[in-house]
Design an enzyme around this catalytic site. Sequence first.
Site, mmCIF file in Angstrom:
data_model
loop_
_atom_site.group_PDB
_atom_site.id
_atom_site.type_symbol
_atom_site.label_atom_id
_atom_site.label_comp_id
_atom_site.label_asym_id
_atom_site.label_seq_id
_atom_site.Cartn_x
_atom_site.Cartn_y
_atom_site.Cartn_z
ATOM 1 N N HIS A 38 54.358 26.597 100.425
ATOM 2 C CA HIS A 38 55.695 27.132 100.150
ATOM 3 C C HIS A 38 55.658 28.437 99.331
ATOM 4 O O HIS A 38 56.213 29.441 99.788
ATOM 5 C CB HIS A 38 56.565 26.048 99.500
ATOM 6 C CG HIS A 38 57.834 26.552 98.924
ATOM 7 N ND1 HIS A 38 58.856 27.070 99.689
ATOM 8 C CD2 HIS A 38 58.250 26.672 97.628
ATOM 9 C CE1 HIS A 38 59.849 27.463 98.889
ATOM 10 N NE2 HIS A 38 59.495 27.236 97.635
ATOM 11 N N HIS A 64 56.341 30.944 91.452
ATOM 12 C CA HIS A 64 57.738 30.692 91.087
ATOM 13 C C HIS A 64 58.078 29.236 90.795
ATOM 14 O O HIS A 64 59.045 28.968 90.090
ATOM 15 C CB HIS A 64 58.710 31.280 92.136
ATOM 16 C CG HIS A 64 58.897 30.436 93.362
ATOM 17 N ND1 HIS A 64 58.104 30.557 94.470
ATOM 18 C CD2 HIS A 64 59.796 29.456 93.665
ATOM 19 C CE1 HIS A 64 58.512 29.692 95.397
ATOM 20 N NE2 HIS A 64 59.541 29.013 94.925
ATOM 21 N N ASP A 65 57.305 28.271 91.318
ATOM 22 C CA ASP A 65 57.608 26.863 91.042
ATOM 23 C C ASP A 65 56.637 26.237 90.037
ATOM 24 O O ASP A 65 56.703 25.031 89.812
ATOM 25 C CB ASP A 65 57.595 26.051 92.354
ATOM 26 C CG ASP A 65 58.889 26.216 93.165
ATOM 27 O OD1 ASP A 65 59.958 26.415 92.555
ATOM 28 O OD2 ASP A 65 58.829 26.144 94.413
ATOM 29 N N GLU A 68 58.497 24.982 86.731
ATOM 30 C CA GLU A 68 59.452 23.911 87.003
ATOM 31 C C GLU A 68 58.764 22.625 87.485
ATOM 32 O O GLU A 68 59.169 21.535 87.116
ATOM 33 C CB GLU A 68 60.436 24.405 88.075
ATOM 34 C CG GLU A 68 61.748 23.672 88.061
ATOM 35 C CD GLU A 68 62.704 24.298 89.067
ATOM 36 O OE1 GLU A 68 63.231 25.378 88.782
ATOM 37 O OE2 GLU A 68 62.885 23.697 90.142
ATOM 38 N N ASP A 69 57.742 22.779 88.297
ATOM 39 C CA ASP A 69 57.205 21.603 89.004
ATOM 40 C C ASP A 69 55.795 21.191 88.609
ATOM 41 O O ASP A 69 55.261 20.234 89.191
ATOM 42 C CB ASP A 69 57.220 21.855 90.531
ATOM 43 C CG ASP A 69 58.628 22.001 91.083
ATOM 44 O OD1 ASP A 69 59.555 21.493 90.434
ATOM 45 O OD2 ASP A 69 58.799 22.618 92.150
ATOM 46 N N ASP A 125 63.063 32.569 98.631
ATOM 47 C CA ASP A 125 62.929 31.124 98.406
ATOM 48 C C ASP A 125 63.972 30.363 99.228
ATOM 49 O O ASP A 125 63.657 29.361 99.887
ATOM 50 C CB ASP A 125 63.125 30.863 96.903
ATOM 51 C CG ASP A 125 62.800 29.446 96.475
ATOM 52 O OD1 ASP A 125 61.873 28.840 97.044
ATOM 53 O OD2 ASP A 125 63.473 28.934 95.552
HETATM 54 P P1 NDP Z 1 67.294 18.947 96.245
HETATM 55 O O1 NDP Z 1 68.543 19.298 96.972
HETATM 56 O O2 NDP Z 1 67.059 19.553 94.923
HETATM 57 O O3 NDP Z 1 66.017 19.198 97.195
HETATM 58 C C1 NDP Z 1 65.852 20.385 97.813
HETATM 59 C C2 NDP Z 1 64.776 21.178 97.120
HETATM 60 O O4 NDP Z 1 63.514 20.544 97.332
HETATM 61 C C3 NDP Z 1 64.683 22.551 97.726
HETATM 62 O O5 NDP Z 1 65.518 23.443 97.058
HETATM 63 C C4 NDP Z 1 63.205 22.858 97.567
HETATM 64 O O6 NDP Z 1 63.067 23.403 96.272
HETATM 65 C C5 NDP Z 1 62.520 21.512 97.599
HETATM 66 N N1 NDP Z 1 61.882 21.109 98.876
HETATM 67 C C6 NDP Z 1 60.655 20.557 99.006
HETATM 68 N N2 NDP Z 1 60.367 20.268 100.272
HETATM 69 C C7 NDP Z 1 61.429 20.680 101.019
HETATM 70 C C8 NDP Z 1 61.695 20.660 102.418
HETATM 71 N N3 NDP Z 1 60.823 20.174 103.313
HETATM 72 N N4 NDP Z 1 62.882 21.146 102.854
HETATM 73 C C9 NDP Z 1 63.781 21.642 101.975
HETATM 74 N N5 NDP Z 1 63.579 21.685 100.614
HETATM 75 C C10 NDP Z 1 62.401 21.203 100.136
HETATM 76 O O7 NDP Z 1 67.170 17.390 96.247
HETATM 77 P P2 NDP Z 1 67.094 16.337 95.104
HETATM 78 O O8 NDP Z 1 66.600 15.097 95.736
HETATM 79 O O9 NDP Z 1 66.348 16.860 93.937
HETATM 80 O O10 NDP Z 1 68.654 16.102 94.766
HETATM 81 C C11 NDP Z 1 69.417 17.006 94.051
HETATM 82 C C12 NDP Z 1 70.923 16.882 94.380
HETATM 83 O O11 NDP Z 1 71.153 16.580 95.767
HETATM 84 C C13 NDP Z 1 71.693 15.806 93.681
HETATM 85 O O12 NDP Z 1 72.032 16.105 92.382
HETATM 86 C C14 NDP Z 1 72.936 15.734 94.568
HETATM 87 O O13 NDP Z 1 73.784 16.816 94.280
HETATM 88 C C15 NDP Z 1 72.426 15.949 95.910
HETATM 89 N N6 NDP Z 1 72.313 14.664 96.646
HETATM 90 C C16 NDP Z 1 73.071 14.486 97.759
HETATM 91 C C17 NDP Z 1 72.999 13.325 98.509
HETATM 92 C C18 NDP Z 1 73.785 13.179 99.767
HETATM 93 O O14 NDP Z 1 73.542 12.259 100.527
HETATM 94 N N7 NDP Z 1 74.710 14.052 100.073
HETATM 95 C C19 NDP Z 1 72.138 12.197 98.088
HETATM 96 C C20 NDP Z 1 71.368 12.487 96.928
HETATM 97 C C21 NDP Z 1 71.473 13.671 96.251
HETATM 98 P P3 NDP Z 1 61.971 24.519 95.804
HETATM 99 O O15 NDP Z 1 61.155 24.900 96.947
HETATM 100 O O16 NDP Z 1 62.763 25.680 95.310
HETATM 101 O O17 NDP Z 1 61.276 23.820 94.698
HETATM 102 ZN ZN ZN Z 2 60.654 27.365 95.826
#
Ligand code: NDP
Ligand code: ZN
Length: 186
Positions: A38, A64-65, A68-69, A125
């Site tokens: 990524h 960048h991550d 945070e990660d 990103d």
């Molecule tokens: P996120 O929405 O934060 O997960 C997406 C993030 O994960 C991306 O921004 C990316 O961040 C990273 N990532 C890693 N692998 C992938 C991939 N294959 N595809 C896309 N993104 C990827 O999810 P969370 O589980 O942390 O939940 C956060 C929020 O989601 C909750 O607070 C709530 O608002 C919402 N939620 C909604 C639900 C629903 O059913 N509608 C259920 C549960 C939660 P990066 O690369 O920048 O690190």
């Molecule tokens: Zn990222």
Amino acid sequence: MKNPQDIPGRILEAARFSAEKHRDQRRKGTGRKPYINHPIEVADQLWNEGGVRDSDVIVAALLHDTLEDTETHPEEIRTRFGEAVLALVLEMSDDKRLPKQERKRLQVEHAPFISTRAKQIKLADKCCNVRDVLEDPPENWSPERRREYLRWAEEVVSGLRGANPALEERFDLLLAESRKRTEAES
Ligand code: NDP
Ligand code: ZN
């Protein structure tokens, strides 16, 4: 001014540092790609789609991550890559003490006020994440959950516009394609 001959060396050092930090992590997609793919994709988008030739931006994209990660300490980044890179990585990092929903809201709120260089990294990103939602979505994400993510990414990007038109155009195309796919699946 950095010596242009050192630029590939700095970029390779950042790729190696980031690979080491993310070594035990995988992306959330069903393909379970190694996490390091990524940040490399984000740096590649900046260089090859966004035309960015600022090595601090490319180095910060690779890192960048990490804050945070992973367990990375800001001081490690300052010492190895300098103050400007650390500042960019900090601009890319959410405050992990806050609940996820609040962190997402703050990304939208802060987007217009971050530096132009950080806006470019954030645009790349979001391009990569929207493409992942299209091609390799996280396991167990329903079409509604994917749509919610796309709506949120669009809101963040609306605060970044003007920083890099080529990346903005790329984002719009990927968003439209991902939307079409999630609409078809519901
Ligand atoms: P996120 O929405 O934060 O997960 C997406 C993030 O994960 C991306 O921004 C990316 O961040 C990273 N990532 C890693 N692998 C992938 C991939 N294959 N595809 C896309 N993104 C990827 O999810 P969370 O589980 O942390 O939940 C956060 C929020 O989601 C909750 O607070 C709530 O608002 C919402 N939620 C909604 C639900 C629903 O059913 N509608 C259920 C549960 C939660 P990066 O690369 O920048 O690190
Ligand atoms: Zn990222």
